[in-house]
Design an enzyme around this catalytic site. Structure first.
Site, mmCIF file in Angstrom:
data_model
loop_
_atom_site.group_PDB
_atom_site.id
_atom_site.type_symbol
_atom_site.label_atom_id
_atom_site.label_comp_id
_atom_site.label_asym_id
_atom_site.label_seq_id
_atom_site.Cartn_x
_atom_site.Cartn_y
_atom_site.Cartn_z
ATOM 1 N N ASP A 138 20.714 48.708 75.175
ATOM 2 C CA ASP A 138 21.400 48.280 73.977
ATOM 3 C C ASP A 138 22.559 49.255 73.783
ATOM 4 O O ASP A 138 22.566 50.334 74.361
ATOM 5 C CB ASP A 138 20.403 48.374 72.822
ATOM 6 C CG ASP A 138 21.028 48.036 71.511
ATOM 7 O OD1 ASP A 138 21.855 47.127 71.495
ATOM 8 O OD2 ASP A 138 20.687 48.686 70.517
ATOM 9 N N ASP B 50 16.992 50.325 70.275
ATOM 10 C CA ASP B 50 16.466 50.963 69.075
ATOM 11 C C ASP B 50 16.221 49.985 67.942
ATOM 12 O O ASP B 50 15.521 50.301 67.002
ATOM 13 C CB ASP B 50 17.432 52.048 68.590
ATOM 14 C CG ASP B 50 18.682 51.454 67.985
ATOM 15 O OD1 ASP B 50 19.135 50.421 68.507
ATOM 16 O OD2 ASP B 50 19.187 51.991 67.004
ATOM 17 N N ASP C 78 16.318 44.345 69.743
ATOM 18 C CA ASP C 78 16.021 44.680 71.135
ATOM 19 C C ASP C 78 14.571 44.418 71.486
ATOM 20 O O ASP C 78 14.159 44.610 72.626
ATOM 21 C CB ASP C 78 16.326 46.158 71.405
ATOM 22 C CG ASP C 78 17.743 46.518 71.036
ATOM 23 O OD1 ASP C 78 18.640 45.740 71.394
ATOM 24 O OD2 ASP C 78 17.950 47.541 70.379
#
Lengths: 333, 1286
Positions: free
Chosen positions: B547, B1003, B1007
């Protein structure tokens, strides 16, 4: 680029700040960070060559000593099962061995090829006899051997646990098939004295076979398996039985019969008067009589010595090969 | 309808008849309004309607035809007339077409937007939606999820406010006691055993133990055969028990917390576990909410409460919840509260709540915004009062607490493959034994009756005479022989390996957690292992999917640059130099102190404080005013007590102010405005107060058009104290430039700003454009009229509001643009570079727009100058196909597999290409390569940049394989504008098409799907809460720790586990083969020379500890070396520690060693008096010494613990043998004492060890000297260099 460097630096500053951390804490810390002082062996050519050389240097003398010990042993082996059958029964060995009216005695002549020093061990050797068969190994009762009739749960002894409704002591196939050939040795005119005591392990005599357990109802079945026992002697003193009941590991085995405690000279002829009672004919087992001296290594067996010599010399050979390769590769670059 | 139904309708009628006509009207009207609002929000929000799909499913409304809003009304009618039908009708409003639109890909949503939308949209504003989406879709995949609701959906739950007795009278709702523990004292044993036997391995164990109980087969003592199973079971049971005990404790702690509950007119403390549905609870600020409650009143007069839902959905921002005005006013007046709430049955959906409330004769609906859920925290609100609707296990938080799915490591999969080989060996051995047994029996058929060592017939005088003993005929005897050999050879299948591996992983986990290099001191979060099964997968990762926001970047937005009135500010921000300090002091007395200091541009500050009142100053003034005013941020003021005295001496009163808001961008902007002297410090629903350089400026907020994803901007209409009215707008550049006023004068500013914007964007900054305009009275009136109409409108409210916004968001005056930096985390570029060198492909999947993604890619060294960038952003399937094919053709990429298939595709694609007119060519492949164009195409590394829009077509359609071929030949892949589920889709693309292992790191809650999809999921404990962490297998504080995790721990763990498996295979096989050779010498009768106990203890005690210790602690290379040479990681990619070849080599070695260990004693003791137990004792000791020496030979790092384990276990073995030989009842009594006296015994053991290990040692030496692996070279270098140092 190497982040680790930085953190290492941090480590040192930390160490400065706390100058005296106890050794134990230090060790715990290192353990957790997986940085305990360690020995990391690496197979460098030098190390490898030394190792092989060292092994060779150790193994070859050991092999030589072992081989020498084995060679010093004098061993006389005599197979008598086929020889001790009268000519007329050669074709029908079973009839001979089963008929109790036929006398089983037999004489063998053994020539001593080298001087044998006392004690000379007398073994009988059986071949093709699976004392290690699962059915056989289990067919005894440790408890009964120790406690006698007081102990009734002898189901492990089947099919030889009772007879005529009464328990058999000692029960089981092992005891039932007790070896019962006997040997007497005559040298010249005099009979050699055979010591039949202390042929079994002391530990067995003391703790596995009861001192107050007497044979009972033994060998009373319709099929006689082997030797009988003197009903008046407690099991702990029936050493033949005790020896027999330490079942052998391999299908070809020896068992101690006794000791001759006189030296035999080279070219002595020993006459063996034996009773060929035990039936190995039914399954083609061989019977042998063995007279053997003993070294610190036990009986005669060259294997160990030869193996050590072989391994030792191969190690030396390998180390030489590596040495040559190492020298060559060092020269070439 | 359930039994409660007749009662319900009765009660309804009575309550409904009572109030006057007027109030009835009011009720229906208000409820009508409320619900149509509801409709509107649903339709306007695609994502939410997806959730609606679910809730509709719950309540069986799908049968009804969807007629959009008319249905809404229809249901309203039903509502007022037939009360009892309300709950079946209520959720009907959701139009089905919307549901249809949302097929599988959340990214379809993006179709609605332009492909390149504004920066603002990227920010937090979209994330909650995406999070919801991801969650709801994830939830949808679980079919079981809502079936319970479908069953009970129809009957509502009745809650009598402040009357828990009546509430719980009929229904017996669960109390608020929670139980996360699995067992109680009584159920522990049966339940735990039942659960444990779900493992096939244990069933195998059990089967073997059961076989052993059969009389003809009793090979081992019956008790002895059960020992391993019992041991394993009890170890696991103790572990489970301990975990459960901890759960019990935390439950207890949770259950015994206190909350204020209304008891006989007063709020008294009561334990959480005693709270019941229907009770009224008071929660004070910062407290955690004990159960799901409907808000009745709050300290705020308007009934607003703020909660933080971090524990629930991981979003750290504050959310607003409302108490119904009617109730709230009653509560604040101190009236006694009584009423009835009808709500749906408990379910897991945290984004939906349907209920209605009857209060003082009025009836009104309650929705999601009226409920606070267990686990949330109350913030910024002094107190709230609520009535408990769901308690304990029925709360949404508890219903949602599901463990993340368990993963299996790749190595374990391979191991299972080899286990099949081992079972083949086992089968062959058993077959040989039984065959031999059969042949032997046939050969000795005639002698069996009397054979001394077999004797199958009773020859007793007595009733048994002539019967057969334990003989069942040759075929059955063969079968039994087969079965009993399975019992003897059982440990060929290394069941203990599973336990060993678990323990080893536990140990490895300990070291990973304790590693101080992976401890994030800034956030105080250490490394976490949430999954114990995949440690070794870390050593074989080939793809990392990362990410961006919060993972590569810090997700701490910082106001960096501003372009005001066409002038660029903030190019050289002073970093706390004394001059700057003076400047700040010059600002006058600052009353406000921000949580974090922001560097300010002195020129701009100077400009703001110049007393000139010209145009020069107005633009920046309005610029910052807009930043301060045009947002939804809530300021909170903490009295500053603890700050340094000197500062408080200087300033009369310093108050620390912190901003809470849904979007970090807005927070950053407001904070920036504050730094420049425009401090927003008070916000109510009607006005805001801004401190402009010491003067309080009170602005009335006339209206607020919230950000939406179509307009991509937000605006506020504000009345100044001097009655001037202004509309302040901020939004994405694409949406803003089209609505600016067309005056020639601004053209210069405009082009300058645009230039600045592209500059900011290329630096990886997030940009927003700020504009404003004055409203004339007429315009204002017109707008006010429209706004009122729109906001009270029953139908198409969203559209009307949008139109209203559009009417004033035009002819704007450009004020400037802002640039916010999302800072890169520490060490990210280094970590990425290192991972790349290690042969790991790092893909970045982000929701950001393309330019931002590329710039971040450049700044974190993902993209380098020598790369050729392939950019794919197509707007249709054909376009995407063409782009892909073109790129592939250009760079000569061929599909490695399925050549036929792709060839066909290529043809198709080419045909399509011919048909498609030139429009597609505008999207042609772009490339920059240091001036040259595609000449060195084959040599230059490729970078693929693809956007979510294209991915929609590619992943949905059959272009997956094309993308795959292209993507795997690129060094870097950047996916921008991707939705959470697309992230998972990309992971899946790689996972299904390659054998390579994937790792996803992120995080945020967006995700989660990716983390769960990948082989290894890593969560970053960051700004966005714990959702990703909860779903992950490993969690850590910073992205850069990934380098250490993979290169060091991953490598170690892989090497360790790989060796552990091979060694365990060997260890058990050598033992079994040794038994096998012996059985061939015992007339195939499955006799074991070893005692039962030795056989059992072999793998449990004699040899287990060293393997575990080595599996936990051995290291081939130091972490320094591993980090220095990332290429060493390739060992994992090449499967160096464990592969089929190694397995076969090990097995051949095993065969040799077993032959040595069998034949050397046999030959040494040939024709001797040795008995079976002595031989067994020799073998036991020899095999233990052999396997331990084998291990010792392979250990690469000897520490104290290893020494203790290896030598200790040999000592322990001797100890055990001595003890076992000291019991007279065992047949092996005293054997070892006899053996140790003879030198032959020792010589034999020495010979066995040396001869058995010689080939292996030789092999190792030859390999290391003549063809060393990378690891061995590095190891030699490492060790020798260290030696040199010394």
């Amino acid at each position: 680029m190497d982040v680790d460097e930085g953190s290492g630096l941090r480590d040192s500053t930390e160490a400065h700040r706390i100058p005296r951390r106890s050794r134990w804490h230090e060790a715990i810390h290192q353990f957790k960070q997986q940085t305990l002082p360690a020995c990391k062996p690496v197979l460098t050519p030098k190390w490898v060559i030394t190792t092989f050389l060292l092994m060779g240097v150790i193994f070859i003398p050991v092999g030589l000593i072992t081989l020498r010990a084995s060679r010093s042993v004098v061993e006389i082996v005599d197979r008598y099962d086929s020889e001790c059958i009268p000519e007329e029964y050669k074709s029908n060995k079973m009839a001979y061995i089963k008929d109790s009216s036929i006398p089983k005695n037999c004489s063998r002549f053994l020539k001593v090829y080298r001087r044998m020093k006392a004690p000379i061990y007398i073994y009988y050797q059986l071949d093709n006899y699976y004392q290690n068969h699962r059915r056989y190994v289990k067919s005894k009762s440790e408890q009964q051997l120790l406690h006698g009739l007081k102990f009734n749960a002898t189901s492990t002894c089947k099919p030889q646990e009772s007879n005529n409704g009464r328990p058999v002591v000692p029960c089981g196939l092992i005891a039932w098939s007790l070896f019962n050939d006997t040997y007497a040795f005559i040298r010249g005119r005099s009979e050699l004295k055979v010591n039949r005591n202390n042929i079994a392990w002391k530990s067995d005599r003391d703790h596995k076979f009861g001192k107050h357990v007497y044979p009972f109802n033994f060998q009373n079945g319709t099929l006689i398996g082997g030797g009988n026992l003197d009903l008046s002697i407690p099991l702990s003193d029936q050493e033949d039985l005790i020896v027999w009941m330490r079942t052998a590991a391999l299908p070809s085995f020896r068992k101690l019969y006794g000791r001759i405690e006189e030296d035999l000279d080279a070219d002595d002829v020993v006459v063996v008067k034996l009773m060929n009672n035990y039936n190995t004919y039914s399954f083609g087992g061989k019977k042998k009589l063995v007279l053997s001296t003993s070294s610190w290594l036990g009986g005669k067996n060259d294997f160990l010595g030869v193996a050590y010599l072989f391994v030792g010399s191969s190690c030396i050979f390998i180390s030489i090969v590596f040495l040559l390769l190492h020298m060559k590769s060092q020269r070439s670059p | 309808m359930t039994t409660g139904d007749p009662l319900l309708s009765l009660g309804d009628r009575s309550s409904f008849d009572r109030p006057s006509i007027g109030s009835t009207y009011a009720t229906s009207a208000s409820s009508l309004l409320e619900d149509s609002e509801y409709c509107l929000t649903r339709t306007s929000d695609v994502n939410d309607s997806e959730e609606a799909t679910r809730s509709v499913g719950d309540t069986n409304c799908l049968e009804k035809p969807p007629s959009k809003f008319s249905t809404c009304r229809a249901s309203r009618k039903h509502f007022s007339s037939a009360e009892s039908q309300f709950f079946s009708q209520f959720p009907l409003e959701f139009p089905i077409p919307d549901r249809r639109r949302l097929v599988t890909w959340g990214a379809m949503e993006l179709q609605n937007f332009n492909s390149d939308s504004a920066a603002f949209e990227i920010s937090r504003a979209t994330t909650p939606e995406q999070e919801k989406l991801s969650k709801s879709q994830r939830v949808c995949h679980k079919s079981v999820q809502f079936e319970d609701n479908q069953l009970h959906g129809k009957s509502p739950r009745l809650i009598y406010i402040d009357d828990p007795r009546r509430t719980n009278d009929k229904y017996e709702f669960t109390g608020n006691e929670i139980r996360t523990s699995k067992y109680t004292l009584i159920t522990f044993l049966p339940k735990n055993i039942f659960i444990q036997f779900h493992r096939v391995a244990y069933l195998y164990f059990l089967g073997i133990a059961a076989l052993n109980q059969l009389p003809p087969l009793a090979v081992f003592g019956r008790a002895a055969s059960l020992i391993p199973l019992l041991l394993v079971l009890s170890v696991t049971a103790i572990k489970d028990g301990y975990e459960d005990w901890r759960r019990h404790r935390s439950d207890q702690h949770e259950n015994n917390r206190d909350a204020l509950v209304l008891q006989s007119g007063k709020y008294l403390a009561k334990k959480w576990k005693n709270i019941q549905a229907g009770e009224v609870v008071k929660i004070c600020a910062e407290e955690t909410i004990p159960c799901d409650m409907v808000l009745l009143g709050t300290s705020d007069s308007s009934g607003i409460a703020y909660i933080q839902t971090m524990n629930l959905d991981g979003e750290s921002n504050l959310k607003t919840r409302y108490a119904r005005q009617e109730v709230a006013s009653a509560v604040s007046e101190g009236c006694e509260i009584s009423g009835l709430i009808r709500c749906e049955q408990p379910n897991r959906n945290i984004y939906e709540f349907h209920a209605n409330m009857e209060f003082q004769g009025n009836k009104f609906p309650l929705s999601q915004s009226n409920i606070v859920l267990r686990g949330c925290q109350l913030k910024n609100t002094d107190w709230v009062i609520g009535v408990v609707v769901y308690a304990g296990q029925e709360t949404k938080a508890m219903l949602n607490s599901a463990a993340s799915p368990s993963k299996r490591s790749r190595l374990e999969g391979y191991m299972n493959r080899e286990t099949i080989w081992l079972s083949v060996f086992l089968f062959v051995m058993c077959f040989v034994v039984s065959l031999g047994m059969g042949l032997w029996l046939i050969r000795h058929k005639d002698q069996l009756d009397t054979l001394p060592y077999y004797r199958k017939i009773y020859f007793n005088k007595g009733r048994d005479n002539g019967k057969k003993y334990k003989y069942y005929g040759i075929p059955l005897e063969i079968l039994f022989s087969f079965l009993s050999s399975i019992i003897v050879f059982q440990i060929m299948i290394p069941i203990s390996l599973y336990i060993t591996m678990e323990l080893v992983r536990l140990g490895q986990t300990f070291f990973m957690i304790e590693d101080k290099h992976m401890f994030d001191s800034s956030s105080g979060s250490g490394f976490q292992c949430r999954s114990l099964n995949i440690n070794e997968d870390l050593g074989q990762i080939r793809y990392i999917f990362s990410d961006k926001t919060g993972t590569l970047t810090e997700n701490k937005m910082e106001f960096q640059r501003a372009s005001v009135n066409g002038i660029n500010y903030g190019t050289s921000l002073p970093v706390a130099d004394p001059l700057h300090e003076k400047n700040v002091a010059g600002l006058g007395k600052r009353k406000w102190k921000l949580k974090s200091e922001i560097a300010v541009d002195s020129d701009l500050v100077e400009l703001l404080h110049r007393d000139s009142s010209g145009d020069e100053r107005i633009a920046p003034h309005e610029f910052f005013l807009t930043l301060a005013a045009c947002n939804t941020v809530i300021p909170t003021i903490d009295q500053d007590t603890s700050s340094s005295c000197t500062e408080s001496e200087l300033h009369d009163k310093v108050e620390t102010i912190s901003y809470q808001g849904e979007s970090p961008d807005e927070q950053a902007l407001v904070a920036a405005a504050s730094a420049y002297g425009y401090t927003l410090f008070e916000r109510t629903s009607g006005h805001i107060v801004i401190d402009v350089n010491g003067e309080n400026l009170r602005l009335d907020v006339l209206g607020l058009h919230e950000f939406d994803s179509v307009r991509k901007r937000m605006s506020v209409v504000i009345r100044f104290p001097n009655n001037a009215v202004k509309v302040l707008v901020k939004g994405a550049d694409t949406s803003m430039f089209s609505i600016l006023a067309d005056s020639g004068m601004d053209d210069h500013v405009r082009s300058a700003t645009q230039k600045h914007l592209s500059e900011y964007s290329s630096q990886g900054l997030r940009t927003l454009v700020v504009a404003a305009r004055d409203l004339t009275g007429e315009e204002l009136q017109q707008w006010q009229y429209m706004y009122e109409d729109a906001s009270t409108s029953l139908t198409d409210r969203a559209i009307k509001l949008r139109q209203t916004a559009g009417s004033i968001e035009c002819k704007l005056k450009l004020l400037g643009a802002t640039a916010i930096e999302d800072k890169l985390q520490d060490g990210v570029p280094e970590a990425i570079e290192c991972l790349r060198q290690a042969g790991i492909k790092v893909w970045v999947l982000t929701g950001d727009k393309q330019e931002t993604a590329i710039s971040i890619g450049v700044s974190c060294k993902l993209l380098t100058a020598d790369m050729q960038q392939i950019i794919i952003n197509g707007n249709s399937e054909d376009e995407c196909r063409n782009l892909l094919v073109e790129a592939k053709a250009k760079y000569g990429i061929k599909s490695p597999t399925k050549q036929n298939h792709s060839l066909k595709w290529k043809k198709n694609a080419e045909n399509d290409y011919l048909e498609v007119p030139g429009s597609a060519k505008s999207f042609s492949v772009q490339q920059w390569y240091a001036g040259k164009k595609g000449v060195t195409a084959t040599t230059a590394p490729l970078a693929l940049i693809i956007d979510g829009n294209s991915l929609v077509y590619i992943l949905e359609k059959d272009l997956e394989s094309e993308l795959f071929d292209l993507a795997i030949s690129c060094r870097v892949v950047l996916c921008c504008r991707v939705a959470p589920l697309q992230k998972a889709g990309i992971v899946d693309l790689i996972k299904t098409r390659t054998e390579d292992l994937t790792l996803a790191i992120g995080d945020g809650a967006n995700d989660v799907s990716m983390i769960q999809m990948a082989d290894v999921g890593v969560g970053i404990c960051g700004q966005e809460g714990r959702q990703a962490v909860m779903a992950s297998d490993f969690a850590m504080g910073q992205f850069r720790f990934l380098k250490r995790l993979l290169l060091v721990h991953g490598h170690w763990n892989y090497q360790r586990i790989g060796y552990l498996i091979l060694y365990n295979f060997y260890r058990n096989a050598v033992f079994v083969l040794m038994l096998f050779w012996y059985i061939l010498c015992t007339a195939f009768s499955t006799t074991s020379a070893l005692t039962d106990w030795s056989s059992v203890l072999y793998s449990v005690i004699y040899t287990s500890v060293p393997t575990i210790v080595v599996g936990i602690m051995d290291q081939d290379l130091s972490h320094r070396t591993l980090l220095k040479y990332p290429r060493l990681y390739g060992a994992g990619h090449r499967h160096e520690a464990y592969n089929l070849q190694l397995f076969w080599i090990t097995m051949i070695d095993t065969l040799w060693q077993s032959l040595v260990i069998f034949y050397i004693p046999v030959l040494t003791y040939k024709e001797s008096t040795i008995d079976i137990w002595s031989m067994g004792s020799l073998w036991t000791v020899a095999v233990v010494i052999l396997v331990n020496m084998h291990l010792a030979m392979d250990i690469q790092r000897w520490v104290v613990v290893t020494h203790v384990a290896v030598w200790g276990s040999i000592v322990i073995t001797y100890g055990c043998v001595l003890i076992l030989d000291s019991f007279p009842m065992f047949p092996n009594y005293w054997t070892v004492y006899h053996l140790v006296k003879s030198p032959k015994y020792w010589l034999t053991i020495l010979l066995i060890t040396i001869v058995a290990l010689l080939p292996r040692f030789l092999f190792k030496v030859v390999q290391e000297i003549f063809c060393p692996s990378d690891i061995q070279i590095a190891r030699e270098a490492e060790v020798l260099s260290k030696q040199d140092e010394i």
